[in-house]
Design a protein around this motif. Structure first.
Motif, short mmCIF file in Angstrom:
data_model
loop_
_atom_site.label_atom_id
_atom_site.label_comp_id
_atom_site.label_asym_id
_atom_site.label_seq_id
_atom_site.Cartn_x
_atom_site.Cartn_y
_atom_site.Cartn_z
N ALA A 77 -6.71 -20.35 -9.94
CA ALA A 77 -7.41 -21.47 -10.57
C ALA A 77 -8.92 -21.31 -10.38
CB ALA A 77 -6.94 -22.80 -9.97
N GLN A 78 -9.32 -20.94 -9.16
CA GLN A 78 -10.74 -20.77 -8.86
C GLN A 78 -11.34 -19.60 -9.64
OE1 GLN A 78 -12.43 -23.16 -7.15
NE2 GLN A 78 -14.11 -21.98 -8.09
N THR A 79 -10.58 -18.50 -9.71
CA THR A 79 -11.05 -17.31 -10.46
C THR A 79 -11.28 -17.68 -11.92
OG1 THR A 79 -9.76 -15.89 -9.01
CG2 THR A 79 -10.47 -14.92 -11.10
N ALA A 80 -10.34 -18.43 -12.50
CA ALA A 80 -10.46 -18.82 -13.91
C ALA A 80 -11.68 -19.71 -14.10
CB ALA A 80 -9.20 -19.53 -14.37
N ALA A 81 -11.86 -20.68 -13.19
CA ALA A 81 -12.98 -21.62 -13.34
C ALA A 81 -14.33 -20.91 -13.13
CB ALA A 81 -12.83 -22.77 -12.35
N THR A 82 -14.36 -19.95 -12.21
CA THR A 82 -15.61 -19.20 -11.98
C THR A 82 -15.96 -18.37 -13.22
OG1 THR A 82 -15.08 -19.08 -9.64
CG2 THR A 82 -16.73 -17.53 -10.44
N ALA A 83 -14.93 -17.77 -13.81
CA ALA A 83 -15.18 -16.89 -14.96
C ALA A 83 -15.47 -17.67 -16.24
CB ALA A 83 -13.97 -15.97 -15.18
N LEU A 84 -14.77 -18.78 -16.44
CA LEU A 84 -14.85 -19.48 -17.74
C LEU A 84 -15.63 -20.79 -17.71
CD1 LEU A 84 -11.15 -19.10 -19.07
CD2 LEU A 84 -13.05 -17.53 -19.36
N GLY A 85 -15.93 -21.28 -16.51
CA GLY A 85 -16.52 -22.62 -16.42
C GLY A 85 -15.40 -23.64 -16.37
N ALA A 86 -15.78 -24.92 -16.41
CA ALA A 86 -14.78 -25.98 -16.24
C ALA A 86 -13.63 -25.82 -17.23
CB ALA A 86 -15.45 -27.33 -16.41
N ILE A 87 -12.43 -25.70 -16.69
CA ILE A 87 -11.24 -25.50 -17.54
C ILE A 87 -10.93 -26.80 -18.27
CG2 ILE A 87 -8.78 -24.91 -17.52
CD1 ILE A 87 -10.52 -22.56 -16.63
N HIS A 88 -10.73 -26.72 -19.56
CA HIS A 88 -10.45 -27.91 -20.36
C HIS A 88 -8.97 -28.02 -20.72
CE1 HIS A 88 -12.16 -31.21 -22.77
NE2 HIS A 88 -11.07 -31.05 -23.49
N VAL A 89 -8.28 -26.86 -20.78
CA VAL A 89 -6.86 -26.86 -21.16
C VAL A 89 -6.09 -26.01 -20.16
CG1 VAL A 89 -5.17 -26.15 -22.92
CG2 VAL A 89 -7.41 -27.06 -23.63
N LEU A 90 -5.01 -26.59 -19.62
CA LEU A 90 -4.11 -25.83 -18.75
C LEU A 90 -2.72 -25.86 -19.37
CD1 LEU A 90 -3.09 -24.50 -16.09
CD2 LEU A 90 -2.87 -26.83 -15.14
N VAL A 91 -2.15 -24.67 -19.59
CA VAL A 91 -0.77 -24.59 -20.08
C VAL A 91 0.08 -24.00 -18.97
CG1 VAL A 91 0.77 -23.73 -21.87
CG2 VAL A 91 -1.62 -24.22 -22.44
N ASN A 92 0.95 -24.83 -18.39
CA ASN A 92 1.86 -24.39 -17.33
C ASN A 92 3.15 -23.89 -17.99
OD1 ASN A 92 0.52 -24.92 -14.78
ND2 ASN A 92 0.69 -27.11 -15.27
N ASN A 93 3.20 -22.58 -18.20
CA ASN A 93 4.30 -22.01 -19.01
C ASN A 93 5.22 -21.10 -18.20
OD1 ASN A 93 5.45 -20.56 -21.58
ND2 ASN A 93 4.41 -18.95 -20.43
N ALA A 94 4.73 -20.52 -17.10
CA ALA A 94 5.52 -19.49 -16.40
C ALA A 94 6.83 -20.06 -15.84
CB ALA A 94 4.69 -18.88 -15.26
N ALA A 95 7.87 -19.26 -15.92
CA ALA A 95 9.19 -19.66 -15.40
C ALA A 95 10.09 -18.43 -15.38
CB ALA A 95 9.81 -20.74 -16.28
N ARG A 96 11.28 -18.59 -14.83
CA ARG A 96 12.28 -17.49 -14.87
C ARG A 96 13.66 -18.13 -14.90
NH1 ARG A 96 11.72 -14.58 -9.88
NH2 ARG A 96 13.73 -15.45 -9.35
N ASP A 97 14.35 -17.96 -16.03
CA ASP A 97 15.60 -18.72 -16.23
C ASP A 97 16.83 -17.97 -15.73
OD1 ASP A 97 15.47 -16.79 -18.20
OD2 ASP A 97 16.24 -18.08 -19.80
N ASP A 98 16.84 -17.67 -14.44
CA ASP A 98 18.00 -16.99 -13.86
C ASP A 98 19.26 -17.83 -14.01
OD1 ASP A 98 16.26 -15.06 -12.98
OD2 ASP A 98 16.10 -15.88 -10.96
#
Ligand code: NAD
Length: 251
Positions: A77-98
């Motif tokens: 999260a910090q890496t993204a904010a440092t690189a892009l500035g204040a994050i406006h959109v977060l998409v929580n998509n990761a999963a694994r459907d075992d």
């Protein structure tokens, strides 16, 4: 027939973070936001697929991380904010459907499922919310699934996580609404990705779902892009704490 893509002009130059963006639906989402002119970072554990995507699109920032590790979630999260500035959109998509039936689930496999399918959604939202506040608002889109509504016997831990994501979405929406941060969930139906075909879906499963759906075609990752862009955009500015079902009318 390809799914057409609308232009949401407010997404241009927006800072967007997508989890699980390296392959499957997440990769289609990364491409969809890049096409809007957004500045996109994505987190994924699969370095090979992710680097291939970066090479193909030549635009997004890839942040390698294992989202089961909460320190790694916070760092990403910090890496993204440092690189892009204040994050406006977060998409929580990761999963694994075992698939893991009742008799086989252990304490360890239960916890593993919640770690990969549920826990990081909360902690990523917690880490990103201050950046959204700083930006004056934002939109969080959580990926749940219709799987928890289908009485599917082989996925008790996954179905539990996907149901919990709806509760998490509504609680976060209540907390973050006063800060103009909207939180909604998407519930995909059967989305025929390469991975799904490789691991789980036989021709009979696909035919059975088409029979059940109102729409007599298979849905693909591209069918999720428009709905996610809409929830990210101010075009849905009055909408929060909601679930959007994209299943071709299976339910
Ligand atoms: N495909 C479907 O039919 C379907 C149906 C309903 C809901 N969904 C939901 O949609 C979302 C995307 O589904 P998909 O089919 O594209 O999944 P997928 O498994 O194809 O892709 C998930 C991505 O998350 C990444 N990932 C997995 N574990 C990770 C970890 N620990 N750390 C970092 N990254 C990790 C993977 O590498 C992959 O790139 C998921 O939330 C899924 O539950 C999918």
């Amino acid at each position: 027939m390809p799914v057409p893509r609308a232009q949401f002009h407010d997404l241009k130059d927006r800072a967007v973070l997508i989890t699980g963006g390296g392959s499957g639906i997440g990769a289609a989402l990364v491409e969809g936001f890049v096409d809007q002119g957004a500045r996109v970072a994505f987190v994924d554990i699969d370095e090979r697929a992710s680097l291939d995507l970066v090479e193909r699109l030549a635009a997004p920032l890839y942040i390698p991380a294992d989202l089961r590790d909460i320190d790694a979630v916070k760092k990403a999260a910090q890496t993204a904010a440092t690189a892009l500035g204040a994050i406006h959109v977060l998409v929580n998509n990761a999963a694994r459907d075992d698939r893991e039936p009742l008799e086989s689930v252990t304490e360890e496999s239960w916890d593993e499922s919640q770690a990969v399918n549920l826990r990081h959604l909360f902690f990523m939202s917690q880490a990103i919310a201050p950046h959204m506040r700083q930006a004056g608002g934002g939109s969080i889109v959580n990926f749940s699934s219709i799987a928890y509504l289908l009485n599917m016997a082989e996925i008790p831990a996954y179905a539990t996580a996907k149901a919990a994501i709806v509760g998490l979405t509504k609680s976060l929406a209540g907390k973050l609404g006063p800060d103009n941060i909207r939180v909604n969930a998407i519930l995909p139906g059967m989305i025929v990705t390469e991975r799904q075909k490789r691991l789980w879906l036989r021709d009979a499963d696909i035919a059975g779902m088409q029979e059940r759906q109102c729409l007599k075609r298979s849905l693909t990752a591209d069918d999720l892009v428009g709905p996610c862009l809409f929830l990210a955009s101010a075009c849905s500015s009055g909408m929060t704490a909601q679930t959007m079902i994209i299943d071709g009318g299976a339910l």
